[in-house]
Design a protein around this motif. Structure first.
Motif, mmCIF file in Angstrom:
data_model
loop_
_atom_site.group_PDB
_atom_site.id
_atom_site.type_symbol
_atom_site.label_atom_id
_atom_site.label_comp_id
_atom_site.label_asym_id
_atom_site.label_seq_id
_atom_site.Cartn_x
_atom_site.Cartn_y
_atom_site.Cartn_z
ATOM 1 N N VAL A 110 -30.022 39.291 -16.957
ATOM 2 C CA VAL A 110 -30.676 37.973 -16.926
ATOM 3 C C VAL A 110 -29.164 37.156 -16.469
ATOM 4 C CG1 VAL A 110 -31.182 35.861 -18.167
ATOM 5 C CG2 VAL A 110 -32.281 38.138 -18.904
ATOM 6 N N ILE A 111 -29.542 36.234 -15.469
ATOM 7 C CA ILE A 111 -28.850 35.382 -15.070
ATOM 8 C C ILE A 111 -29.223 33.823 -15.186
ATOM 9 C CG2 ILE A 111 -27.090 34.680 -12.976
ATOM 10 C CD1 ILE A 111 -27.276 37.446 -11.974
ATOM 11 N N LEU A 112 -28.654 33.112 -15.921
ATOM 12 C CA LEU A 112 -28.875 31.491 -16.204
ATOM 13 C C LEU A 112 -27.756 30.765 -15.140
ATOM 14 C CD1 LEU A 112 -29.689 31.800 -19.649
ATOM 15 C CD2 LEU A 112 -31.439 30.744 -17.992
ATOM 16 N N VAL A 113 -28.193 29.902 -14.323
ATOM 17 C CA VAL A 113 -27.285 29.173 -13.530
ATOM 18 C C VAL A 113 -27.600 27.620 -13.771
ATOM 19 C CG1 VAL A 113 -26.271 28.884 -11.129
ATOM 20 C CG2 VAL A 113 -26.706 31.060 -11.747
ATOM 21 N N ASP A 114 -26.685 27.014 -14.242
ATOM 22 C CA ASP A 114 -26.694 25.417 -14.129
ATOM 23 C C ASP A 114 -28.167 24.830 -14.900
ATOM 24 O OD1 ASP A 114 -24.518 25.056 -12.854
ATOM 25 O OD2 ASP A 114 -25.310 24.871 -10.819
ATOM 26 N N ASN A 115 -28.678 25.672 -15.776
ATOM 27 C CA ASN A 115 -29.828 25.313 -16.525
ATOM 28 C C ASN A 115 -31.229 25.226 -15.455
ATOM 29 O OD1 ASN A 115 -28.764 25.738 -18.850
ATOM 30 N ND2 ASN A 115 -28.101 23.662 -19.152
ATOM 31 N N GLU A 116 -30.891 25.456 -14.224
ATOM 32 C CA GLU A 116 -32.107 25.181 -13.275
ATOM 33 C C GLU A 116 -32.492 26.412 -12.611
ATOM 34 O OE1 GLU A 116 -30.882 22.483 -10.230
ATOM 35 O OE2 GLU A 116 -29.636 21.477 -11.443
ATOM 36 N N PHE A 117 -31.777 27.688 -12.866
ATOM 37 C CA PHE A 117 -32.166 28.926 -12.059
ATOM 38 C C PHE A 117 -32.073 29.856 -12.997
ATOM 39 C CE2 PHE A 117 -29.978 26.460 -8.847
ATOM 40 C CZ PHE A 117 -31.257 26.105 -7.975
ATOM 41 N N LEU A 118 -33.147 30.685 -13.156
ATOM 42 C CA LEU A 118 -33.305 32.116 -14.069
ATOM 43 C C LEU A 118 -33.557 33.331 -13.410
ATOM 44 C CD1 LEU A 118 -33.191 33.138 -16.731
ATOM 45 C CD2 LEU A 118 -35.512 32.209 -17.141
ATOM 46 N N LEU A 119 -32.727 34.157 -13.332
ATOM 47 C CA LEU A 119 -32.969 35.686 -12.548
ATOM 48 C C LEU A 119 -33.185 36.582 -13.686
ATOM 49 C CD1 LEU A 119 -33.413 37.406 -10.247
ATOM 50 C CD2 LEU A 119 -30.694 37.744 -10.206
ATOM 51 N N ILE A 120 -34.376 37.216 -13.696
ATOM 52 C CA ILE A 120 -34.601 38.194 -14.586
ATOM 53 C C ILE A 120 -34.932 39.438 -13.773
ATOM 54 C CG2 ILE A 120 -36.111 39.271 -16.521
ATOM 55 C CD1 ILE A 120 -36.536 36.356 -17.430
ATOM 56 N N GLY A 121 -34.424 40.707 -14.026
ATOM 57 C CA GLY A 121 -34.771 41.772 -13.234
ATOM 58 C C GLY A 121 -34.170 43.138 -13.674
ATOM 59 N N SER A 122 -34.018 44.152 -13.045
ATOM 60 C CA SER A 122 -33.710 45.455 -13.507
ATOM 61 C C SER A 122 -32.493 45.540 -12.981
ATOM 62 C CB SER A 122 -34.761 46.608 -13.117
ATOM 63 O OG SER A 122 -34.679 46.644 -11.722
ATOM 64 N N MET A 123 -31.724 44.888 -12.135
ATOM 65 C CA MET A 123 -30.464 45.273 -11.793
ATOM 66 C C MET A 123 -29.116 44.992 -12.452
ATOM 67 S SD MET A 123 -31.719 42.193 -10.716
ATOM 68 C CE MET A 123 -32.699 42.448 -9.112
ATOM 69 N N ASN A 124 -28.300 46.401 -12.660
ATOM 70 C CA ASN A 124 -27.213 46.051 -13.167
ATOM 71 C C ASN A 124 -26.198 45.549 -12.221
ATOM 72 O OD1 ASN A 124 -27.625 47.330 -15.681
ATOM 73 N ND2 ASN A 124 -27.813 49.302 -14.659
ATOM 74 N N MET A 125 -24.988 45.090 -12.822
ATOM 75 C CA MET A 125 -24.123 44.558 -11.782
ATOM 76 C C MET A 125 -23.091 45.420 -11.465
ATOM 77 S SD MET A 125 -24.925 41.255 -11.547
ATOM 78 C CE MET A 125 -26.299 41.693 -11.477
ATOM 79 N N SER A 126 -23.564 46.414 -10.494
ATOM 80 C CA SER A 126 -22.810 47.499 -10.011
ATOM 81 C C SER A 126 -23.133 47.732 -8.624
ATOM 82 C CB SER A 126 -23.235 48.774 -10.924
ATOM 83 O OG SER A 126 -24.562 49.228 -10.462
ATOM 84 N N ASP A 127 -22.234 48.342 -7.990
ATOM 85 C CA ASP A 127 -22.525 48.627 -6.364
ATOM 86 C C ASP A 127 -23.444 49.346 -6.050
ATOM 87 O OD1 ASP A 127 -21.655 48.462 -3.761
ATOM 88 O OD2 ASP A 127 -21.354 50.761 -4.030
ATOM 89 N N THR A 128 -23.957 50.532 -7.313
ATOM 90 C CA THR A 128 -25.031 51.511 -6.735
ATOM 91 C C THR A 128 -26.393 50.870 -7.045
ATOM 92 O OG1 THR A 128 -23.725 53.321 -7.885
ATOM 93 C CG2 THR A 128 -26.032 53.542 -7.725
ATOM 94 N N SER A 129 -26.240 49.935 -8.167
ATOM 95 C CA SER A 129 -27.638 49.195 -8.602
ATOM 96 C C SER A 129 -28.051 48.279 -7.291
ATOM 97 C CB SER A 129 -27.593 48.558 -9.786
ATOM 98 O OG SER A 129 -28.823 48.071 -10.218
ATOM 99 N N MET A 130 -27.043 47.466 -6.884
ATOM 100 C CA MET A 130 -27.330 46.576 -5.911
ATOM 101 C C MET A 130 -27.581 47.124 -4.463
ATOM 102 S SD MET A 130 -25.663 43.176 -6.870
ATOM 103 C CE MET A 130 -23.947 43.552 -7.580
ATOM 104 N N ASN A 131 -26.799 48.013 -4.163
ATOM 105 C CA ASN A 131 -26.781 48.599 -2.635
ATOM 106 C C ASN A 131 -27.717 49.935 -2.585
ATOM 107 O OD1 ASN A 131 -25.319 46.644 -2.162
ATOM 108 N ND2 ASN A 131 -23.084 47.352 -2.522
ATOM 109 N N LYS A 132 -27.840 50.703 -3.660
ATOM 110 C CA LYS A 132 -28.625 52.062 -3.378
ATOM 111 C C LYS A 132 -29.801 52.216 -4.092
ATOM 112 C CE LYS A 132 -24.237 54.108 -2.460
ATOM 113 N NZ LYS A 132 -22.931 54.504 -2.939
ATOM 114 N N ASN A 133 -30.029 51.519 -5.265
ATOM 115 C CA ASN A 133 -31.242 51.633 -6.026
ATOM 116 C C ASN A 133 -32.481 50.861 -5.527
ATOM 117 O OD1 ASN A 133 -29.543 53.271 -7.444
ATOM 118 N ND2 ASN A 133 -29.630 52.173 -9.388
#
Length: 159
Positions: A110-133
Protein backbone atom coordinates in the motif's frame (compact mmCIF):
# COMPACT_ATOMS: atom_id res chain seq x y z
CA UNK A 1 -8.62 -3.18 -19.19
CA UNK A 2 -8.18 -6.23 -16.97
CA UNK A 3 -10.10 -8.45 -19.36
CA UNK A 4 -7.88 -7.35 -22.27
CA UNK A 5 -4.74 -7.75 -20.15
CA UNK A 6 -5.64 -11.30 -19.10
CA UNK A 7 -6.72 -12.19 -22.64
CA UNK A 8 -3.39 -10.96 -24.03
CA UNK A 9 -1.38 -12.64 -21.27
CA UNK A 10 -3.04 -16.01 -21.94
CA UNK A 11 -2.12 -15.71 -25.60
CA UNK A 12 1.39 -14.32 -25.06
CA UNK A 13 0.45 -10.98 -26.65
CA UNK A 14 1.69 -7.59 -25.45
CA UNK A 15 -0.60 -5.00 -23.88
CA UNK A 16 0.08 -1.36 -24.70
CA UNK A 17 0.25 1.21 -21.92
CA UNK A 18 -2.51 3.28 -23.51
CA UNK A 19 -4.81 0.23 -23.47
CA UNK A 20 -4.87 0.31 -19.65
CA UNK A 21 -7.29 2.31 -17.51
CA UNK A 22 -5.42 5.33 -16.06
CA UNK A 23 -5.91 4.01 -12.51
CA UNK A 24 -4.62 0.54 -13.32
CA UNK A 25 -0.96 -0.07 -12.46
CA UNK A 26 0.49 -3.13 -14.20
CA UNK A 27 4.01 -4.48 -13.89
CA UNK A 28 6.08 -4.48 -15.96
CA UNK A 29 4.01 -2.33 -18.38
CA UNK A 30 3.59 0.97 -16.51
CA UNK A 31 4.39 0.02 -12.92
CA UNK A 32 7.81 1.54 -12.34
CA UNK A 33 7.01 4.87 -14.00
CA UNK A 34 3.68 5.24 -12.22
CA UNK A 35 5.02 4.32 -8.76
CA UNK A 36 8.08 6.53 -9.10
CA UNK A 37 5.94 9.45 -10.33
CA UNK A 38 3.48 8.94 -7.48
CA UNK A 39 6.24 9.00 -4.86
CA UNK A 40 7.96 11.99 -6.49
CA UNK A 41 4.68 13.92 -6.56
CA UNK A 42 4.34 13.94 -2.77
CA UNK A 43 4.23 17.42 -1.29
CA UNK A 44 3.38 16.46 2.29
CA UNK A 45 3.45 12.75 3.13
CA UNK A 46 4.20 9.21 2.02
CA UNK A 47 2.90 6.31 4.11
CA UNK A 48 3.58 2.75 3.00
CA UNK A 49 2.92 -0.83 4.00
CA UNK A 50 5.52 -3.07 2.33
CA UNK A 51 7.21 -6.37 3.02
CA UNK A 52 10.48 -4.66 2.19
CA UNK A 53 11.92 -1.87 0.05
CA UNK A 54 14.83 -3.38 -1.85
CA UNK A 55 14.71 -1.32 -5.05
CA UNK A 56 17.54 1.23 -5.29
CA UNK A 57 15.49 3.74 -7.29
CA UNK A 58 12.57 3.65 -4.84
CA UNK A 59 14.98 3.98 -1.91
CA UNK A 60 16.59 6.99 -3.63
CA UNK A 61 13.22 8.70 -4.21
CA UNK A 62 12.22 8.15 -0.58
CA UNK A 63 15.57 9.57 0.55
CA UNK A 64 15.04 12.66 -1.63
CA UNK A 65 11.53 13.13 -0.27
CA UNK A 66 12.80 12.76 3.30
CA UNK A 67 15.42 15.47 2.61
CA UNK A 68 12.62 17.75 1.34
CA UNK A 69 10.90 17.35 4.71
CA UNK A 70 8.07 15.06 3.64
CA UNK A 71 6.41 13.07 6.43
CA UNK A 72 7.45 9.51 5.64
CA UNK A 73 6.15 6.51 7.55
CA UNK A 74 6.98 2.96 6.48
CA UNK A 75 5.54 -0.17 8.05
CA UNK A 76 7.72 -3.08 6.97
CA UNK A 77 7.88 -6.76 7.75
CA UNK A 78 10.26 -7.50 10.61
CA UNK A 79 12.51 -10.30 9.36
CA UNK A 80 13.32 -12.04 12.63
CA UNK A 81 15.98 -14.18 10.93
CA UNK A 82 17.91 -11.12 9.72
CA UNK A 83 17.22 -11.90 6.07
CA UNK A 84 18.93 -9.99 3.29
CA UNK A 85 21.14 -7.18 4.62
CA UNK A 86 21.49 -5.27 1.31
CA UNK A 87 18.82 -2.81 2.45
CA UNK A 88 20.49 -2.16 5.83
CA UNK A 89 21.92 1.29 4.87
CA UNK A 90 18.44 2.36 3.74
CA UNK A 91 16.83 1.06 6.92
CA UNK A 92 19.48 2.77 9.06
CA UNK A 93 18.86 6.11 7.28
CA UNK A 94 15.12 5.86 7.94
CA UNK A 95 15.28 4.70 11.58
CA UNK A 96 12.71 7.23 12.83
CA UNK A 97 10.44 6.69 9.84
CA UNK A 98 10.11 2.89 10.00
CA UNK A 99 8.11 0.52 12.15
CA UNK A 100 9.13 -3.10 11.77
CA UNK A 101 6.18 -5.42 12.33
CA UNK A 102 6.15 -9.20 12.60
CA UNK A 103 2.64 -9.77 13.98
CA UNK A 104 0.59 -9.66 11.96
CA UNK A 105 2.92 -10.50 9.10
CA UNK A 106 3.17 -7.53 6.73
CA UNK A 107 2.24 -8.77 3.28
CA UNK A 108 0.35 -5.62 2.26
CA UNK A 109 1.50 -3.44 -0.59
CA UNK A 110 0.00 0.00 0.00
CA UNK A 111 1.18 3.51 -0.81
CA UNK A 112 -0.66 6.57 0.55
CA UNK A 113 0.49 9.92 -0.82
CA UNK A 114 -0.63 13.28 0.59
CA UNK A 115 -3.92 11.77 1.82
CA UNK A 116 -5.07 12.07 -1.82
CA UNK A 117 -3.77 8.97 -3.59
CA UNK A 118 -4.03 5.36 -2.46
CA UNK A 119 -2.27 2.61 -4.40
CA UNK A 120 -3.13 -0.95 -3.42
CA UNK A 121 -1.55 -3.79 -5.36
CA UNK A 122 0.49 -6.95 -5.41
CA UNK A 123 3.87 -5.40 -6.25
CA UNK A 124 6.82 -5.51 -3.90
CA UNK A 125 9.30 -2.65 -3.97
CA UNK A 126 11.94 -4.68 -5.81
CA UNK A 127 13.43 -4.58 -9.28
CA UNK A 128 12.14 -8.10 -10.01
CA UNK A 129 8.58 -7.30 -9.00
CA UNK A 130 8.39 -4.05 -10.95
CA UNK A 131 10.37 -5.02 -14.05
CA UNK A 132 9.82 -8.76 -14.54
CA UNK A 133 6.72 -10.03 -12.74
CA UNK A 134 3.07 -9.58 -13.68
CA UNK A 135 1.81 -7.50 -10.78
CA UNK A 136 -1.38 -5.46 -10.67
CA UNK A 137 -2.47 -2.51 -8.57
CA UNK A 138 -5.21 0.07 -8.55
CA UNK A 139 -4.89 3.77 -7.80
CA UNK A 140 -7.85 4.90 -5.70
CA UNK A 141 -8.91 8.52 -5.31
CA UNK A 142 -12.06 8.05 -3.24
CA UNK A 143 -11.83 10.13 -0.03
CA UNK A 144 -13.76 7.57 2.03
CA UNK A 145 -11.48 4.69 1.00
CA UNK A 146 -8.38 6.80 1.60
CA UNK A 147 -9.61 7.85 5.04
CA UNK A 148 -10.37 4.25 6.05
CA UNK A 149 -6.89 3.11 4.98
CA UNK A 150 -5.27 6.11 6.71
CA UNK A 151 -7.08 5.27 9.95
CA UNK A 152 -5.89 1.67 9.79
CA UNK A 153 -2.34 2.74 8.96
CA UNK A 154 -2.17 5.22 11.85
CA UNK A 155 -3.59 2.63 14.24
CA UNK A 156 -0.85 0.17 13.19
CA UNK A 157 1.77 2.95 13.35
CA UNK A 158 0.84 3.79 16.93
CA UNK A 159 0.99 0.14 18.12
Amino acid sequence: SLHSLFYNDRRGLPTATDALHPNLIVCPINCRDRIESLLQSATHSIYMYQQYIADDRIQHILQQQKEKGRDIKLILWDKKDGGDTRDKPFLDAFTWHIKMQSDPYVHAKVILVDNEFLLIGSMNMSDTSMNKNREIGILLLNRYQIEKMMNMFMKDWSR
